[in-house]
Write a protein that holds these residues in place. Structure first.
Motif, PDB file in Angstrom:
ATOM      1  N   VAL A 153       0.844  -1.192   0.000  1.00  0.00           N
ATOM      2  CA  VAL A 153       0.000   0.000   0.000  1.00  0.00           C
ATOM      3  C   VAL A 153       0.879   1.241   0.000  1.00  0.00           C
ATOM      4  CG1 VAL A 153      -1.793   1.264   1.256  1.00  0.00           C
ATOM      5  CG2 VAL A 153      -1.759  -1.249   1.306  1.00  0.00           C
ATOM      6  N   THR A 154       0.473   2.272  -0.732  1.00  0.00           N
ATOM      7  CA  THR A 154       1.209   3.526  -0.705  1.00  0.00           C
ATOM      8  C   THR A 154       0.266   4.695  -0.449  1.00  0.00           C
ATOM      9  OG1 THR A 154       2.812   4.925  -1.875  1.00  0.00           O
ATOM     10  CG2 THR A 154       1.036   3.982  -3.189  1.00  0.00           C
ATOM     11  N   ALA A 155       0.814   5.754   0.179  1.00  0.00           N
ATOM     12  CA  ALA A 155       0.064   6.969   0.489  1.00  0.00           C
ATOM     13  C   ALA A 155       1.058   8.070   0.821  1.00  0.00           C
ATOM     14  CB  ALA A 155      -0.888   6.742   1.672  1.00  0.00           C
ATOM     15  N   PRO A 156       0.638   9.341   0.767  1.00  0.00           N
ATOM     16  CA  PRO A 156       1.525  10.419   1.232  1.00  0.00           C
ATOM     17  C   PRO A 156       1.886  10.224   2.702  1.00  0.00           C
ATOM     18  CG  PRO A 156      -0.316  11.304  -0.028  1.00  0.00           C
ATOM     19  CD  PRO A 156      -0.619   9.861   0.203  1.00  0.00           C
ATOM     20  N   VAL A 157       3.030  10.784   3.105  1.00  0.00           N
ATOM     21  CA  VAL A 157       3.584  10.495   4.431  1.00  0.00           C
ATOM     22  C   VAL A 157       2.610  10.828   5.561  1.00  0.00           C
ATOM     23  CG1 VAL A 157       5.408  11.072   6.078  1.00  0.00           C
ATOM     24  CG2 VAL A 157       5.975  10.765   3.667  1.00  0.00           C
ATOM     25  N   ALA A 162       3.763  -0.942   3.874  1.00  0.00           N
ATOM     26  CA  ALA A 162       3.224   0.403   3.680  1.00  0.00           C
ATOM     27  C   ALA A 162       4.332   1.338   3.217  1.00  0.00           C
ATOM     28  CB  ALA A 162       2.598   0.918   4.976  1.00  0.00           C
ATOM     29  N   LEU A 163       4.160   1.918   2.043  1.00  0.00           N
ATOM     30  CA  LEU A 163       5.124   2.878   1.502  1.00  0.00           C
ATOM     31  C   LEU A 163       4.525   4.272   1.619  1.00  0.00           C
ATOM     32  CD1 LEU A 163       6.101   0.994  -1.801  1.00  0.00           C
ATOM     33  CD2 LEU A 163       7.184   0.829   0.449  1.00  0.00           C
ATOM     34  N   PHE A 164       4.908   4.995   2.656  1.00  0.00           N
ATOM     35  CA  PHE A 164       4.417   6.356   2.853  1.00  0.00           C
ATOM     36  C   PHE A 164       5.464   7.321   2.306  1.00  0.00           C
ATOM     37  CE2 PHE A 164       1.908   4.722   6.760  1.00  0.00           C
ATOM     38  CZ  PHE A 164       0.946   4.195   5.916  1.00  0.00           C
ATOM     39  N   LEU A 165       5.178   7.880   1.147  1.00  0.00           N
ATOM     40  CA  LEU A 165       6.143   8.705   0.424  1.00  0.00           C
ATOM     41  C   LEU A 165       5.446   9.930  -0.160  1.00  0.00           C
ATOM     42  CD1 LEU A 165       7.781   5.775  -1.580  1.00  0.00           C
ATOM     43  CD2 LEU A 165       8.787   6.918   0.404  1.00  0.00           C
ATOM     44  N   ASP A 166       6.116  11.073  -0.112  1.00  0.00           N
ATOM     45  CA  ASP A 166       5.561  12.291  -0.696  1.00  0.00           C
ATOM     46  C   ASP A 166       6.009  12.437  -2.147  1.00  0.00           C
ATOM     47  OD1 ASP A 166       4.042  13.118   1.472  1.00  0.00           O
ATOM     48  OD2 ASP A 166       5.723  14.151   2.405  1.00  0.00           O
ATOM     49  N   ARG A 167       5.746  11.408  -2.921  1.00  0.00           N
ATOM     50  CA  ARG A 167       5.966  11.445  -4.360  1.00  0.00           C
ATOM     51  C   ARG A 167       4.990  10.485  -5.010  1.00  0.00           C
ATOM     52  NH1 ARG A 167       8.484   6.783  -6.048  1.00  0.00           N
ATOM     53  NH2 ARG A 167       9.754   5.651  -4.512  1.00  0.00           N
ATOM     54  N   VAL A 168       4.780  10.644  -6.308  1.00  0.00           N
ATOM     55  CA  VAL A 168       3.880   9.748  -7.030  1.00  0.00           C
ATOM     56  C   VAL A 168       4.624   8.448  -7.309  1.00  0.00           C
ATOM     57  CG1 VAL A 168       2.522   9.398  -9.117  1.00  0.00           C
ATOM     58  CG2 VAL A 168       2.610  11.661  -8.049  1.00  0.00           C
ATOM     59  N   VAL A 169       4.113   7.367  -6.771  1.00  0.00           N
ATOM     60  CA  VAL A 169       4.743   6.059  -6.916  1.00  0.00           C
ATOM     61  C   VAL A 169       4.248   5.393  -8.198  1.00  0.00           C
ATOM     62  CG1 VAL A 169       4.885   3.740  -5.921  1.00  0.00           C
ATOM     63  CG2 VAL A 169       5.010   5.751  -4.435  1.00  0.00           C
ATOM     64  N   ASN A 170       5.173   4.851  -8.991  1.00  0.00           N
ATOM     65  CA  ASN A 170       4.795   4.041 -10.142  1.00  0.00           C
ATOM     66  C   ASN A 170       4.389   2.667  -9.611  1.00  0.00           C
ATOM     67  OD1 ASN A 170       4.905   2.160 -12.379  1.00  0.00           O
ATOM     68  ND2 ASN A 170       5.928   3.772 -13.535  1.00  0.00           N
ATOM     69  N   MET A 171       3.088   2.439  -9.532  1.00  0.00           N
ATOM     70  CA  MET A 171       2.585   1.249  -8.857  1.00  0.00           C
ATOM     71  C   MET A 171       3.023  -0.039  -9.541  1.00  0.00           C
ATOM     72  SD  MET A 171      -1.175   2.663  -7.703  1.00  0.00           S
ATOM     73  CE  MET A 171      -1.726   1.062  -7.131  1.00  0.00           C
ATOM     74  N   MET A 172       3.094  -0.018 -10.864  1.00  0.00           N
ATOM     75  CA  MET A 172       3.489  -1.235 -11.566  1.00  0.00           C
ATOM     76  C   MET A 172       4.966  -1.535 -11.331  1.00  0.00           C
ATOM     77  SD  MET A 172       3.055  -2.208 -15.598  1.00  0.00           S
ATOM     78  CE  MET A 172       1.278  -2.266 -15.399  1.00  0.00           C
ATOM     79  N   GLU A 173       5.824  -0.525 -11.489  1.00  0.00           N
ATOM     80  CA  GLU A 173       7.257  -0.745 -11.345  1.00  0.00           C
ATOM     81  C   GLU A 173       7.646  -1.099  -9.913  1.00  0.00           C
ATOM     82  OE1 GLU A 173       9.477   2.536 -12.777  1.00  0.00           O
ATOM     83  OE2 GLU A 173       8.938   2.224 -14.878  1.00  0.00           O
ATOM     84  N   GLY A 213       5.633  -2.514  -7.623  1.00  0.00           N
ATOM     85  CA  GLY A 213       4.883  -3.640  -7.083  1.00  0.00           C
ATOM     86  C   GLY A 213       3.836  -3.271  -6.056  1.00  0.00           C
ATOM     87  N   VAL A 214       3.175  -2.118  -6.246  1.00  0.00           N
ATOM     88  CA  VAL A 214       2.174  -1.647  -5.290  1.00  0.00           C
ATOM     89  C   VAL A 214       0.783  -2.124  -5.709  1.00  0.00           C
ATOM     90  CG1 VAL A 214       1.083   0.400  -4.302  1.00  0.00           C
ATOM     91  CG2 VAL A 214       3.559   0.361  -4.683  1.00  0.00           C
ATOM     92  N   ASP A 215       0.033  -2.622  -4.738  1.00  0.00           N
ATOM     93  CA  ASP A 215      -1.322  -3.112  -5.005  1.00  0.00           C
ATOM     94  C   ASP A 215      -2.375  -2.011  -4.927  1.00  0.00           C
ATOM     95  OD1 ASP A 215      -0.710  -6.008  -5.216  1.00  0.00           O
ATOM     96  OD2 ASP A 215      -0.111  -5.762  -3.125  1.00  0.00           O
ATOM     97  N   VAL A 216      -2.273  -1.180  -3.886  1.00  0.00           N
ATOM     98  CA  VAL A 216      -3.291  -0.154  -3.636  1.00  0.00           C
ATOM     99  C   VAL A 216      -2.601   1.159  -3.292  1.00  0.00           C
ATOM    100  CG1 VAL A 216      -5.292   0.520  -2.247  1.00  0.00           C
ATOM    101  CG2 VAL A 216      -4.889  -1.899  -2.748  1.00  0.00           C
ATOM    102  N   GLY A 217      -3.100   2.245  -3.866  1.00  0.00           N
ATOM    103  CA  GLY A 217      -2.565   3.560  -3.554  1.00  0.00           C
ATOM    104  C   GLY A 217      -3.662   4.508  -3.120  1.00  0.00           C
ATOM    105  N   ILE A 218      -3.329   5.411  -2.223  1.00  0.00           N
ATOM    106  CA  ILE A 218      -4.238   6.503  -1.872  1.00  0.00           C
ATOM    107  C   ILE A 218      -3.610   7.770  -2.420  1.00  0.00           C
ATOM    108  CG2 ILE A 218      -5.254   7.896  -0.036  1.00  0.00           C
ATOM    109  CD1 ILE A 218      -4.551   4.210   0.491  1.00  0.00           C
TER     110      ILE A 218
END
Length: 299
Positions: free
Chosen positions: A96-100, A125-136, A138-143
């Motif tokens: 899962v990814t979302a802003p920090v 959980a990848l909490f990052l203040d950047r747009v994550v390339n979900m495919m590259e 390996g992210v399943d769900v992003g907020i």
């Protein structure tokens, strides 16, 4: 060999740009991957991949086949999920990814509830203040907070937030409340994540966009730091409304110039799977959507 199997191998090689990488992803041996690609190219009588000892690239004709193969694989997966039905127990690893700050404040409590409810799952959980390339990555769900630019994702709108200017009551009592954006030039301002001594703050006045170039007295590298400075009464800062929701509720901070705010920014939950997503993804999305939609600070 089964055609869907061959397509799956081809898509993996194309996305990884590597036979060895595809083999690791699929749990196959490199020679088996090589044989599958050779079989597919022989069956189609076209060259799908250019490969040397240094790289693997999809050919021009292969690009069209790659898009069609992806659609067919997704359709087959959706058919399988439809047969399994909605009662399957979530299992496996979820990324899962979302802003920090949003991740810490709103997503982490949902992840904890999800893990407690579904013992067969684990989460990164990848909490990052950047747009994550979900495919590259390996992210399943992003907020995501903001307008979505990539229509390839499935998106579910779950709320909205505002860009607000705020300060502590002590600061406003001492230096006054600005009534129009132009009055900010006479105030002490705090700006986050800017390497410049100047910054653009955008407002809306009588339906028209207004950009005010401000000169901050304090520049910090994170929203947390800007909020802390505002709490200590140093000046005004501009952040997302969700970031200061607890401070607004407690009265530690107050919003100013609310009538000049730009339109609210949407919040979406996004994922790459179809409408019959796997149980681990579907259950997490359902849980997070219910939590976020019920939060009055995101309405």
């Amino acid at each position: 060999m089964d055609r869907l199997y061959l397509m799956t191998v081809f898509v993996a090689v194309a996305e990884k740009e590597s036979f060895a990488g595809a083999a690791r992803q699929l749990g196959m041996s490199p020679p088996a991957v090589t044989r599958a690609i050779a079989t597919l190219e022989a069956r189609l009588a076209v060259k799908l991949l250019d490969r040397t000892t240094r790289y693997v690239r999809v050919t021009e004709v292969g690009q069209g086949y790659l898009q069609d193969a992806r659609r067919i694989i997704i359709a087959a997966d959706e058919a399988d999920h439809a047969v399994v039905g909605g009662n399957a127990e979530p299992r496996g690893h979820l990324v899962v990814t979302a802003p920090v700050l949003f991740g810490r404040m709103y997503v982490m409590p949902g992840i904890i509830d999800y893990l407690r409810a579904h013992p067969g799952t684990d989460v990164s959980a990848l909490f990052l203040d950047r747009v994550v390339n979900m495919m590259e990555e390996g992210v399943d769900v992003g907020i995501r907070i903001g307008e979505l630019g990539d229509s390839s994702y499935r998106a579910l709108r779950v709320g909205q937030v505002r860009r607000v200017v705020c300060a502590s009551p002590a600061y406003l009592d001492q230096f006054g409340i600005p009534t129009v954006p132009e009055e900010l030039t006479g105030h002490t301002l705090v700006v986050a994540s800017s390497m410049s001594a100047r910054a653009d703050w955008r407002f809306q006045c009588q339906g028209k966009a207004l950009t005010l170039q401000v000169k901050p007295r304090l520049v910090v590298s994170s929203n947390d730091a800007a909020i802390e400075a505002a709490l200590r009464g140093i000046g005004l800062t501009r952040v997302m409304s969700y970031q200061i929701a607890p401070m607004l509720a407690s009265g530690e901070l107050k919003i100013v110039l609310s009538e000049f705010e730009t339109p609210p920014v949407p919040i979406h939950i996004i994922h790459r799977e179809g409408r019959h997503a796997s149980a681990k993804i579907r259950c997490f999305i359902d849980l997070m959507a219910a939590r976020l939609r019920a939060d009055s600070s995101l309405a």
